[in-house]
Scaffold this active site. Structure first.
Site, short mmCIF file in Angstrom:
data_model
loop_
_atom_site.label_atom_id
_atom_site.label_comp_id
_atom_site.label_asym_id
_atom_site.label_seq_id
_atom_site.Cartn_x
_atom_site.Cartn_y
_atom_site.Cartn_z
N GLU A 87 -40.19 -8.85 11.21
CA GLU A 87 -39.30 -8.90 10.04
C GLU A 87 -40.00 -9.49 8.82
OE1 GLU A 87 -35.41 -10.61 10.83
OE2 GLU A 87 -35.12 -11.05 8.70
N LYS A 114 -29.21 -17.30 13.95
CA LYS A 114 -30.16 -16.18 14.02
C LYS A 114 -31.36 -16.48 13.11
CE LYS A 114 -31.92 -11.96 12.88
NZ LYS A 114 -32.93 -11.67 11.87
N ASP A 163 -41.17 -17.02 27.17
CA ASP A 163 -40.13 -16.05 27.48
C ASP A 163 -38.99 -16.19 26.44
OD1 ASP A 163 -37.94 -14.72 28.53
OD2 ASP A 163 -38.29 -15.38 30.59
N HIS A 204 -36.37 -11.48 0.01
CA HIS A 204 -36.51 -10.57 1.14
C HIS A 204 -37.00 -9.20 0.66
CE1 HIS A 204 -35.80 -8.99 5.11
NE2 HIS A 204 -35.16 -7.97 4.56
C1 MEV Z 1 -32.12 -12.88 8.32
O1 MEV Z 1 -33.02 -12.45 9.31
C2 MEV Z 1 -31.69 -14.32 8.58
C3 MEV Z 1 -30.61 -14.86 7.65
O2 MEV Z 1 -29.48 -14.00 7.68
C4 MEV Z 1 -30.24 -16.23 8.14
C5 MEV Z 1 -29.05 -16.84 7.46
O3 MEV Z 1 -28.18 -16.12 6.97
O4 MEV Z 1 -28.98 -18.09 7.48
C6 MEV Z 1 -31.09 -14.91 6.23
#
Ligand code: MEV
Length: 438
Positions: free
Chosen positions: A85, A280, A296, A393
């Site tokens: 990513e 995430k 793992d 991003h």
């Molecule tokens: C994207 O891979 C991760 C985010 O969505 C985490 C978040 O929203 O805190 C940017």
């Protein structure tokens, strides 16, 4: 549609590739050459990778990136990250640099306990089972002495074994719930071997236990397996500084920034939809290092999310506060990791990654990985609560769009120049490429 294939695993690698190419591709030669393009020219190295799993046909690349300047407990680390990513490595590196000038990351190992269970059924008088277990307990240790010898020499081994009555959940259901210390190995094979020996001891001893009735002697082992839920194998990582020291290029009002940041964390603490995405983001950093160091990531993911639900509601792994003018941001994560055994001594890039981290112990690696998770979370929340996530991003993602459209070197220069001062979106880039090509 193809028919089922018989004996696929016995076919040679070439036969498997040919079958796939003929069955699924309109141009089989092209498919074969794509598959083979990803083979390593060093045959021995390729064989090593082929043998990690079954039915290997080629290699699947992921970029290995580097996040430098991680100051953790007053020591600098250069962190290897395997991830696809865009913007994750850049974000980790940016946070690392930010915190390196504000005291760095402080970490503490809260525990390193691993868990395994023998799940079994027993139909009879519970007090008899309890007495039997108390009498038999030393045998669980003595019968595994051969298996635990090396681990004990390294300071690890079986810490304890408990009998757990789970009949409220399922009739006749009991467990041997065992805890282990596995030092620098993740310990999955060690734990599972011990558990299978416990299961054997349990059934053999029960059969010979005079106080048991015929039915009671007939303990049925359902399964013996480690648990990937390790709520006592936990590390804490923290950053902190006076609120005014948060000031930075894009943070001109640190107090406002800190308060909004804390609100964002609070939302993840109380609201599961947000908590999942918040966590995430933490896992973006954690998984990338877990993968690069040959650990793992499925085990880590499963354990971390279970931990995030330990209150009964899925919640944030990280927390933040301002107290006496000090901004503190921290997280606690369960990480059952190994720096010896498994892939760590086999995969050349894993060995390289561990060398780059200066051959860490499992506890050292827990601390590095938790810090990267916290750094990643800081970067995400900082963007989300200031510029929004897309600005950074999409800048990083621009290369992917350019590759998708086969942009020439000349086009790339013009596009990058243009998007220095314009917001990057997929459609804006496409429109700009089209206008250049007209
Ligand atoms: C994207 O891979 C991760 C985010 O969505 C985490 C978040 O929203 O805190 C940017």
């Amino acid at each position: 549609m193809n028919d089922a294939v018989a004996g696929f695993s016995k076919w040679s690698k070439e036969q498997k590739i040919d079958w796939i190419a003929q069955t699924y591709f309109s141009n089989p030669d092209e498919a074969v050459s794509l598959i083979k393009n990803y083979w390593n020219s060093d045959e021995n190295l390729q064989k090593l990778h082929d043998e990690f799993i079954e039915n290997t046909i080629t290699n699947f690349y992921l970029p290995l990136g580097i996040a430098p300047n991680f100051l953790i407990n007053a020591k600098y680390y250069t962190v290897p990250m395997a991830i696809e990513e865009s913007s994750v490595v850049a974000a980790a590196a940016k946070s690392a640099k930010f915190w390196a000038t504000r005291g760095g990351f402080k970490t503490t190992i809260i525990g390193t306990e691993k868990i395994g269970q023998v799940h079994f059924t027993f139909n009879g008088e519970i007090h008899k089972l309890e007495k039997f277990f108390a009498e038999t307990k030393p045998k669980f240790f003595s019968n595994t002495e051969e298996l635990t010898k090396n681990m004990r020499q390294r300071g690890g081994g079986i810490s304890d074994i408990e009998l757990r009555n789970k009949t409220a959940l399922m009739p006749g259901y009991f467990q041997l719930h065992a805890t282990f210390e596995t030092k620098d190995s993740m310990g999955a094979n060690f734990i599972n071997s011990c558990l299978e020996q416990f299961a054997k001891t349990l059934t053999e001893e029960a059969e010979n236990h005079e106080a048991f009735s015929k039915e009671e002697k007939n303990i049925r082992i359902v399964m013996s397996i480690l648990s990937n839920y390790v709520p006592n194998c936990v590390v804490r990582a923290e950053v902190s500084c006076p609120v005014e020291d948060l000031a930075d290029k894009s943070i001109d009002n640190p107090k406002y920034f800190a308060e909004k940041f804390i609100q964002a964390v609070r939302i993840a603490e109380v609201e599961p939809f947000r908590a999942v995405t918040h966590n995430k983001g933490i896992m973006n950093g954690i998984d990338a290092v877990v993968l690069a160091t040959g650990n793992d990531f499925r085990a880590i993911e499963a354990g971390v999310h279970a931990y995030a639900s330990k209150s009964g509601q899925y919640s944030s792994l990280s927390h933040a506060q301002i107290e006496d003018g000090i901004f503190t941001f921290w997280l606690e994560v369960p990480l059952a990791l190994g720096t010896v055994g498994g892939l760590t001594s086999l995969h050349p890039l894993v060995k390289m990654a561990l060398q780059m981290l200066e051959k860490p112990s499992a506890a050292d690696l827990m601390q590095v990985i938790a810090s990267v998770g916290l750094a990643q979370n800081f970067a995400a929340l900082r963007s989300l609560t200031t510029t929004g996530i897309q600005e950074g991003h999409m800048k990083m993602h621009l290369n992917n769009i350019l590759n998708q459209f086969g942009a020439t070197e000349d086009e790339r220069v013009q596009i990058k120049k243009h998007f220095k001062t314009h917001a990057v979106s997929h459609s804006a880039v496409v429109n700009f490429i089209e206008s250049l090509r007209k």
